[in-house]
Scaffold this motif. Structure first.
Motif, PDB file in Angstrom:
ATOM      1  N   HIS A   1      48.527  41.771  35.062  1.00  0.00           N
ATOM      2  CA  HIS A   1      47.239  42.405  35.379  1.00  0.00           C
ATOM      3  C   HIS A   1      47.346  44.014  36.001  1.00  0.00           C
ATOM      4  O   HIS A   1      46.473  44.683  35.684  1.00  0.00           O
TER       5      HIS A   1
ATOM      6  N   ALA B   1      37.522  47.895  36.929  1.00  0.00           N
ATOM      7  CA  ALA B   1      37.232  46.701  37.769  1.00  0.00           C
ATOM      8  C   ALA B   1      36.873  45.749  36.773  1.00  0.00           C
ATOM      9  O   ALA B   1      37.148  44.438  36.798  1.00  0.00           O
TER      10      ALA B   1
ATOM     11  N   MET C   1      39.838  44.381  34.813  1.00  0.00           N
ATOM     12  CA  MET C   1      40.693  43.558  35.657  1.00  0.00           C
ATOM     13  C   MET C   1      40.262  42.248  35.855  1.00  0.00           C
ATOM     14  O   MET C   1      41.036  41.088  36.064  1.00  0.00           O
ATOM     15  N   ARG C   2      38.821  41.968  35.626  1.00  0.00           N
ATOM     16  CA  ARG C   2      38.256  40.374  35.781  1.00  0.00           C
ATOM     17  C   ARG C   2      38.413  39.676  34.557  1.00  0.00           C
ATOM     18  O   ARG C   2      38.336  38.574  34.698  1.00  0.00           O
TER      19      ARG C   2
ATOM     20  N   THR D   1      32.729  44.528  43.864  1.00  0.00           N
ATOM     21  CA  THR D   1      33.402  44.204  42.632  1.00  0.00           C
ATOM     22  C   THR D   1      35.016  44.929  42.440  1.00  0.00           C
ATOM     23  O   THR D   1      35.987  44.049  42.137  1.00  0.00           O
TER      24      THR D   1
ATOM     25  N   ALA E   1      38.569  42.896  42.903  1.00  0.00           N
ATOM     26  CA  ALA E   1      39.657  43.165  41.825  1.00  0.00           C
ATOM     27  C   ALA E   1      40.977  43.651  42.504  1.00  0.00           C
ATOM     28  O   ALA E   1      41.982  43.321  42.135  1.00  0.00           O
TER      29      ALA E   1
ATOM     30  N   GLN F   1      42.522  40.789  44.290  1.00  0.00           N
ATOM     31  CA  GLN F   1      43.329  39.653  43.390  1.00  0.00           C
ATOM     32  C   GLN F   1      44.575  40.372  42.879  1.00  0.00           C
ATOM     33  O   GLN F   1      45.639  39.554  42.842  1.00  0.00           O
TER      34      GLN F   1
END
Length: 455
Positions: free
Chosen positions: A330, A361, A364-365, A405, A409, A412
């Motif tokens: 990621h 962002a 990345m999700r 948000t 990201a 994570q």
């Protein structure tokens, strides 16, 4: 003997007594050594660097910085520079102290000329070996860096799985070994295969790609092996097959799991013998090829179902290279997306649209089941201003703010990289492209505990 020599000296002689400097210097020069002399440690240090190829010979008792102070300073500059200390006759404690402090050797006053020359020459040989090994390591590091730059330009990503992949492919590139490339849809199997060809010894030959799933079953043997005129209805003239066309180059068989069993049988023989027969011919043609095969399914499971020849599988997978899915890397998404945006903009001759933090962002999700190919498609839509409707909608009431948000990201991404590197902060920071200090601060910000972190 000179205080300022054109050629680098073999020996830097340090003593506050001019008569001693002259006597020792003459002794060394008579044996063919070049000598530079100085009366102080400070002057000696000013003339040294890590490129110094010689030996330092110093008296211990001197005004200002003594021989031990000089030894300590030289070791801080380069611990591999040999320093010989000249100690008082019979001063055993001082001699032991010199060795413990890291002196290469010690010589008692008055120095025996033969012993002085022999000791200096041994030290010079040691220094020569150290510098040769250092130069070889540095050259190896430069070569490795250049090689990695080449591979990184083709297979982009700083994540550990990508670094590992590039290292593996670099090892395989110049070999004759057939390779099975395994990866999900869109992970870049053909790109990896082309890199193996382009950076290997077969780069001057052809790269012949065959998509086994795109060829009708009744045509695949003709496509692979070629045919003579009249071999079957409609075969009006001789045709060279893909295997023969790849002679002296690389044959890439994509989606090999789709190849019919009959064609698999002929392919197995061709791989074993490195020879083929065109359809309608009894003439055996030798071929010099390297075979790279790609699949997105478990061929062993497929062979267990009777849909893929087990012997062909073992023939193909001498080495299996596994391409990481995007969900396992990621942290590479921002760099990949920006690269694709720039590439598409250059291709279409349009301005490069800026990539906002909020866009990254959102990227990345996403789960990216289509992997890098799907990400490239998103980059193309971004360049053309054709983002999907859900990407263009304003956040509904009650949705997290942009800042929240982005923070989520980031947290994570950091957590994933730390987990992948076993909690090692140094390796994780390098993979993320940030400093250790920055990573520590972000870990504190996001409440990522250090208890399980091995530094």
């Amino acid at each position: 003997m000179s205080n300022a020599m054109t050629n680098p000296p073999d020996v830097l002689l340090v003593d506050d007594d001019e008569e001693v400097r002259r006597a020792y210097g003459q002794t060394l020069e008579l044996d063919g050594l070049t000598v530079s002399t100085t009366g102080s440690s400070a002057a000696a240090l000013a003339s040294l660097s890590t490129r110094f190829e010689g030996v330092v010979v110093s008296d211990v008792r001197m005004p200002g910085m003594d021989g031990f102070g000089l030894l300590d300073a030289v070791r801080r500059l380069d611990p591999d520079i040999p320093v010989l200390l000249i100690t008082g006759h019979g001063d055993v404690p001082m001699a032991l102290r010199a060795l413990r402090a890291g002196a290469w050797d010690f010589i008692e006053k008055p120095a025996d000329p033969v012993l002085l020359v022999e000791t200096v020459r041994r030290a010079l040989e040691q220094r020569r070996l150290v510098l040769e090994n250092r130069a070889l390591r540095e050259q190896g590091a430069r070569d490795e860096a250049r090689a990695d730059d080449v591979w990184a330009g083709r297979l982009i990503g700083r994540a550990e799985p990508m670094q590992r992949l590039r290292r593996t492919l670099a090892v395989l590139a110049d070999t004759r070994t057939d390779v099975l490339i395994f990866g999900e849809t869109g992970t870049g199997k053909e790109m990896a295969a082309r890199a193996l060809h382009d950076f290997g010894r077969r780069r001057a030959g052809r790269f012949v790609a065959v998509n086994c799933a795109a060829i009708p079953e009744n045509m695949i043997e003709s496509e692979l092996f070629g045919h003579e005129a009249g071999a079957f209805t409609g075969a009006r003239e001789r045709r060279i097959g893909k295997i023969e066309h790849a002679h002296k180059g690389t044959l890439f068989l994509d989606e090999i799991e789709s190849m019919p069993l009959a064609a698999q049988t002929r392919l197995l023989r061709a791989l074993q013998e490195r020879s083929i027969e065109r359809l309608g011919s009894n003439l055996e043609i030798q071929v010099d090829i390297r075979v790279l095969a790609a699949t997105k399914v478990d061929l062993l499971a497929l062979s267990g179902e009777g849909r893929f020849r087990e012997d062909l599988l073992y023939r193909l997978n001498t080495v299996t290279v596994r391409l990481p899915p995007l969900r396992d890397r990621h942290e590479d998404i921002p760099a990949l997306f920006r690269h694709f945006v720039a590439t598409v903009a250059a291709r279409d001759g349009v301005p490069t649209r800026p990539v906002e933090t909020g866009t990254l962002a959102g990227l990345m999700r996403r789960p990216w089941p289509g992997n890098v190919r799907e990400l490239r498609n998103a980059a193309e839509r971004h360049v053309l201003g054709l983002e999907e409707a859900e990407e263009m909608e304003l956040a509904p009431a009650g949705a997290p703010s942009l800042e929240a948000t982005v923070d989520l990201a980031e947290r994570q991404a950091i957590a994933q990289v730390l987990a992948r590197h076993g909690g090692r902060v140094g390796q994780s920071a390098e993979a993320l492209g940030i400093s250790r200090k920055t990573l520590y601060l972000k870990m504190r910000k996001h409440g990522l505990e250090r208890d399980a972190v091995e530094d």
